[in-house]
Design a protein around this motif. Structure first.
Motif, PDB file in Angstrom:
ATOM      1  N   ALA A 227     -34.439 -49.229  33.195  1.00  0.00           N
ATOM      2  CA  ALA A 227     -33.744 -50.087  34.145  1.00  0.00           C
ATOM      3  C   ALA A 227     -33.732 -49.435  35.514  1.00  0.00           C
ATOM      4  CB  ALA A 227     -32.323 -50.344  33.664  1.00  0.00           C
ATOM      5  N   GLY A 228     -34.016 -50.253  36.568  1.00  0.00           N
ATOM      6  CA  GLY A 228     -33.869 -49.778  37.927  1.00  0.00           C
ATOM      7  C   GLY A 228     -35.079 -49.083  38.506  1.00  0.00           C
ATOM      8  N   GLY A 229     -36.232 -49.143  37.900  1.00  0.00           N
ATOM      9  CA  GLY A 229     -37.392 -48.501  38.501  1.00  0.00           C
ATOM     10  C   GLY A 229     -38.556 -48.386  37.554  1.00  0.00           C
ATOM     11  N   TRP A 230     -39.613 -47.717  38.048  1.00  0.00           N
ATOM     12  CA  TRP A 230     -40.847 -47.530  37.276  1.00  0.00           C
ATOM     13  C   TRP A 230     -40.867 -46.144  36.641  1.00  0.00           C
ATOM     14  CZ3 TRP A 230     -45.293 -50.867  37.091  1.00  0.00           C
ATOM     15  CH2 TRP A 230     -45.090 -52.115  37.723  1.00  0.00           C
ATOM     16  N   SER A 231     -41.590 -46.053  35.525  1.00  0.00           N
ATOM     17  CA  SER A 231     -41.740 -44.771  34.834  1.00  0.00           C
ATOM     18  C   SER A 231     -43.221 -44.496  34.606  1.00  0.00           C
ATOM     19  CB  SER A 231     -41.009 -44.779  33.488  1.00  0.00           C
ATOM     20  OG  SER A 231     -39.621 -44.978  33.666  1.00  0.00           O
ATOM     21  N   LEU A 232     -43.548 -43.222  34.492  1.00  0.00           N
ATOM     22  CA  LEU A 232     -44.940 -42.817  34.246  1.00  0.00           C
ATOM     23  C   LEU A 232     -44.979 -41.856  33.074  1.00  0.00           C
ATOM     24  CD1 LEU A 232     -47.701 -41.933  36.744  1.00  0.00           C
ATOM     25  CD2 LEU A 232     -47.088 -40.231  35.028  1.00  0.00           C
ATOM     26  N   PHE A 233     -45.870 -42.139  32.123  1.00  0.00           N
ATOM     27  CA  PHE A 233     -46.022 -41.322  30.927  1.00  0.00           C
ATOM     28  C   PHE A 233     -47.462 -40.816  30.827  1.00  0.00           C
ATOM     29  CE2 PHE A 233     -42.523 -44.123  30.072  1.00  0.00           C
ATOM     30  CZ  PHE A 233     -41.631 -43.387  29.310  1.00  0.00           C
ATOM     31  N   LEU A 234     -47.630 -39.672  30.181  1.00  0.00           N
ATOM     32  CA  LEU A 234     -48.961 -39.150  29.851  1.00  0.00           C
ATOM     33  C   LEU A 234     -49.051 -38.982  28.341  1.00  0.00           C
ATOM     34  CD1 LEU A 234     -49.239 -36.232  32.461  1.00  0.00           C
ATOM     35  CD2 LEU A 234     -50.095 -38.564  32.715  1.00  0.00           C
ATOM     36  N   PRO A 235     -50.226 -39.244  27.750  1.00  0.00           N
ATOM     37  CA  PRO A 235     -50.409 -38.935  26.331  1.00  0.00           C
ATOM     38  C   PRO A 235     -50.680 -37.461  26.147  1.00  0.00           C
ATOM     39  CG  PRO A 235     -52.415 -39.865  27.230  1.00  0.00           C
ATOM     40  CD  PRO A 235     -51.402 -39.899  28.343  1.00  0.00           C
ATOM     41  N   LYS A 236     -50.581 -36.988  24.909  1.00  0.00           N
ATOM     42  CA  LYS A 236     -50.848 -35.578  24.607  1.00  0.00           C
ATOM     43  C   LYS A 236     -52.257 -35.216  25.054  1.00  0.00           C
ATOM     44  CE  LYS A 236     -51.107 -32.214  20.843  1.00  0.00           C
ATOM     45  NZ  LYS A 236     -50.276 -31.202  21.520  1.00  0.00           N
ATOM     46  N   PHE A 237     -52.382 -34.027  25.640  1.00  0.00           N
ATOM     47  CA  PHE A 237     -53.676 -33.587  26.133  1.00  0.00           C
ATOM     48  C   PHE A 237     -54.575 -33.158  24.977  1.00  0.00           C
ATOM     49  CE2 PHE A 237     -50.908 -33.016  29.804  1.00  0.00           C
ATOM     50  CZ  PHE A 237     -51.657 -33.651  30.778  1.00  0.00           C
ATOM     51  N   ALA A 238     -55.819 -33.624  25.014  1.00  0.00           N
ATOM     52  CA  ALA A 238     -56.777 -33.307  23.952  1.00  0.00           C
ATOM     53  C   ALA A 238     -57.369 -31.916  24.102  1.00  0.00           C
ATOM     54  CB  ALA A 238     -57.897 -34.348  23.925  1.00  0.00           C
ATOM     55  N   ASP A 239     -57.400 -31.395  25.336  1.00  0.00           N
ATOM     56  CA  ASP A 239     -57.954 -30.049  25.532  1.00  0.00           C
ATOM     57  C   ASP A 239     -57.040 -29.268  26.458  1.00  0.00           C
ATOM     58  OD1 ASP A 239     -59.299 -30.084  28.481  1.00  0.00           O
ATOM     59  OD2 ASP A 239     -59.543 -32.031  27.500  1.00  0.00           O
ATOM     60  N   ASP A 240     -56.994 -27.958  26.261  1.00  0.00           N
ATOM     61  CA  ASP A 240     -56.056 -27.110  26.980  1.00  0.00           C
ATOM     62  C   ASP A 240     -56.415 -26.978  28.455  1.00  0.00           C
ATOM     63  OD1 ASP A 240     -53.677 -25.354  26.564  1.00  0.00           O
ATOM     64  OD2 ASP A 240     -55.030 -23.843  27.416  1.00  0.00           O
ATOM     65  N   ALA A 241     -57.727 -27.019  28.783  1.00  0.00           N
ATOM     66  CA  ALA A 241     -58.135 -26.875  30.180  1.00  0.00           C
ATOM     67  C   ALA A 241     -57.578 -28.007  31.032  1.00  0.00           C
ATOM     68  CB  ALA A 241     -59.661 -26.836  30.268  1.00  0.00           C
ATOM     69  N   ARG A 242     -57.666 -29.221  30.518  1.00  0.00           N
ATOM     70  CA  ARG A 242     -57.137 -30.368  31.265  1.00  0.00           C
ATOM     71  C   ARG A 242     -55.611 -30.313  31.338  1.00  0.00           C
ATOM     72  NH1 ARG A 242     -59.736 -36.083  29.995  1.00  0.00           N
ATOM     73  NH2 ARG A 242     -61.497 -34.799  30.663  1.00  0.00           N
ATOM     74  N   ARG A 243     -54.994 -29.860  30.267  1.00  0.00           N
ATOM     75  CA  ARG A 243     -53.529 -29.737  30.268  1.00  0.00           C
ATOM     76  C   ARG A 243     -53.080 -28.768  31.363  1.00  0.00           C
ATOM     77  NH1 ARG A 243     -49.821 -26.338  28.799  1.00  0.00           N
ATOM     78  NH2 ARG A 243     -51.354 -24.865  27.985  1.00  0.00           N
ATOM     79  N   GLN A 244     -53.770 -27.635  31.477  1.00  0.00           N
ATOM     80  CA  GLN A 244     -53.384 -26.646  32.473  1.00  0.00           C
ATOM     81  C   GLN A 244     -53.579 -27.174  33.889  1.00  0.00           C
ATOM     82  OE1 GLN A 244     -55.415 -22.964  31.641  1.00  0.00           O
ATOM     83  NE2 GLN A 244     -54.467 -22.722  29.651  1.00  0.00           N
ATOM     84  N   LYS A 245     -54.611 -28.010  34.100  1.00  0.00           N
ATOM     85  CA  LYS A 245     -54.826 -28.606  35.413  1.00  0.00           C
ATOM     86  C   LYS A 245     -53.711 -29.596  35.750  1.00  0.00           C
ATOM     87  CE  LYS A 245     -58.904 -30.115  36.462  1.00  0.00           C
ATOM     88  NZ  LYS A 245     -60.209 -30.819  36.336  1.00  0.00           N
ATOM     89  N   ALA A 246     -53.155 -30.221  34.722  1.00  0.00           N
ATOM     90  CA  ALA A 246     -52.127 -31.235  34.945  1.00  0.00           C
ATOM     91  C   ALA A 246     -50.738 -30.644  35.157  1.00  0.00           C
ATOM     92  CB  ALA A 246     -52.095 -32.206  33.768  1.00  0.00           C
ATOM     93  N   VAL A 247     -50.501 -29.427  34.692  1.00  0.00           N
ATOM     94  CA  VAL A 247     -49.159 -28.834  34.777  1.00  0.00           C
ATOM     95  C   VAL A 247     -48.622 -28.815  36.210  1.00  0.00           C
ATOM     96  CG1 VAL A 247     -47.855 -26.678  34.514  1.00  0.00           C
ATOM     97  CG2 VAL A 247     -49.274 -27.510  32.639  1.00  0.00           C
ATOM     98  N   PRO A 248     -49.405 -28.377  37.227  1.00  0.00           N
ATOM     99  CA  PRO A 248     -48.861 -28.396  38.594  1.00  0.00           C
ATOM    100  C   PRO A 248     -48.482 -29.804  39.065  1.00  0.00           C
ATOM    101  CG  PRO A 248     -50.828 -27.008  38.474  1.00  0.00           C
ATOM    102  CD  PRO A 248     -50.742 -27.748  37.178  1.00  0.00           C
TER     103      PRO A 248
END
Length: 301
Positions: A227-248
């Protein structure tokens, strides 16, 4: 079991040799090619001169290969035709000294009101299999060990296809429930594509208002919205390299510390934004898209 035992890998079904080789590689810290040759050379002497407790502990530690269909034998003597591994020194098992594995078997358990150490429960039963000459560890199978996995139905833990969750447990509660069902250190987790499919089910299509709480839309999606706005979700990362790029980016857009973003990035479903404007949500989605991460948006009620 007072005499020394020699641990022999007696047999390995051809169909499971690659899997057995992989486990042996992790157990003894050996190269894959070496362990493939070991698995294909059975019968082969893995470890000589083990005490009774050591033999039980090592067989217990190597249980995964036994469950695959391999046979381990603790023999009082080694037949002349059996090959052997020449260790420069006694190896560790899964990077632990054999003495440590023996200590694990000192764990006392209670059964039927009586207490006993694991080694006292396991050792005599293994000894009974082979009498004074040692014992053999194997698993009887009623089907071929390489039978392909066909999948199973788990309605009791699928919160989006049945009424396990009450109507009130929608939105963020549904996300929390999924993360609870599949914690970071669990041995089982749905695939990345499965997570994306789940997100598609619990998040309404962009631009379409969700149904009333507890109801479902025409496509069967559970009505969840912040309620009251938009939300953004990510699915579980399939590989650790992409996950680390997304952390920042998770830290930046979610306005959290790097440590918090690191922990959040390991979840099954990652809620990054909640209750923000559509412009902010779109900006964040585009930022993740630039590093190859597909984000899901959820509109306001």
């Amino acid at each position: 079991m007072s005499s020394l035992h020699h641990l022999i890998l007696r047999s390995v079904p051809e169909a499971v040799r690659p899997q057995v080789a992989g486990i042996l590689g992790r157990a003894f810290s050996l190269k894959e090619a070496t362990c493939t040759a070991v698995a294909g050379s059975a019968p082969i002497l893995l470890l000589p001169d083990l005490t009774a407790d050591e033999a039980v502990a090592v067989v217990f530690a190597l249980g995964p290969i036994v469950r695959l269909g391999a046979t381990l034998e603790a023999a009082a003597s080694v037949p002349a035709d059996v090959q052997k591994i020449d260790w420069p020194r006694r190896p560790q098992i899964f990077k632990r000294d054999i003495a440590e594995l023996v200590q694990d078997l000192e764990l006392v358990v209670e059964l039927g009101g009586q207490q006993a150490a694991l080694k006292d429960l396991i050792g005599p039963r293994l000894e009974a299999l082979g009498g004074r000459s040692g014992f053999t560890a194997s698993v009887a199978r009623t089907s071929t060990p390489n039978q392909p996995f066909r999948g199973i139905q788990l309605p009791e833990i699928t919160p989006f296809s049945n009424p396990v969750l009450p109507p009130a447990a929608a939105g963020d509660d549904a996300v929390s429930r999924l993360n609870e069902l599949f914690p970071d250190d669990s041995g089982f987790a749905p695939s990345s594509s499965d997570i994306s499919s789940i997100l598609d089910r619990i998040l309404p299509e962009e631009g379409h208002p969700p149904a009333a709480a507890g109801g479902t839309s025409g496509s069967g999606r559970v009505a969840v919205a912040a309620a009251g706005g938009w939300s953004l979700f990510l699915p579980k990362f399939a590989d650790d390299a992409r996950r680390q790029k997304a952390v920042p980016l998770i830290a930046e857009h979610g306005r959290m510390s790097a440590d918090e973003a690191e922990a959040l990035s390991r979840k099954m479903i990652i809620p990054v934004l909640k209750g923000v404007s559509q412009a902010d949500a779109d900006a964040a989605r585009q930022a993740f898209a630039r590093i190859g991460v597909v984000a899901k948006l959820k509109g306001p009620e």
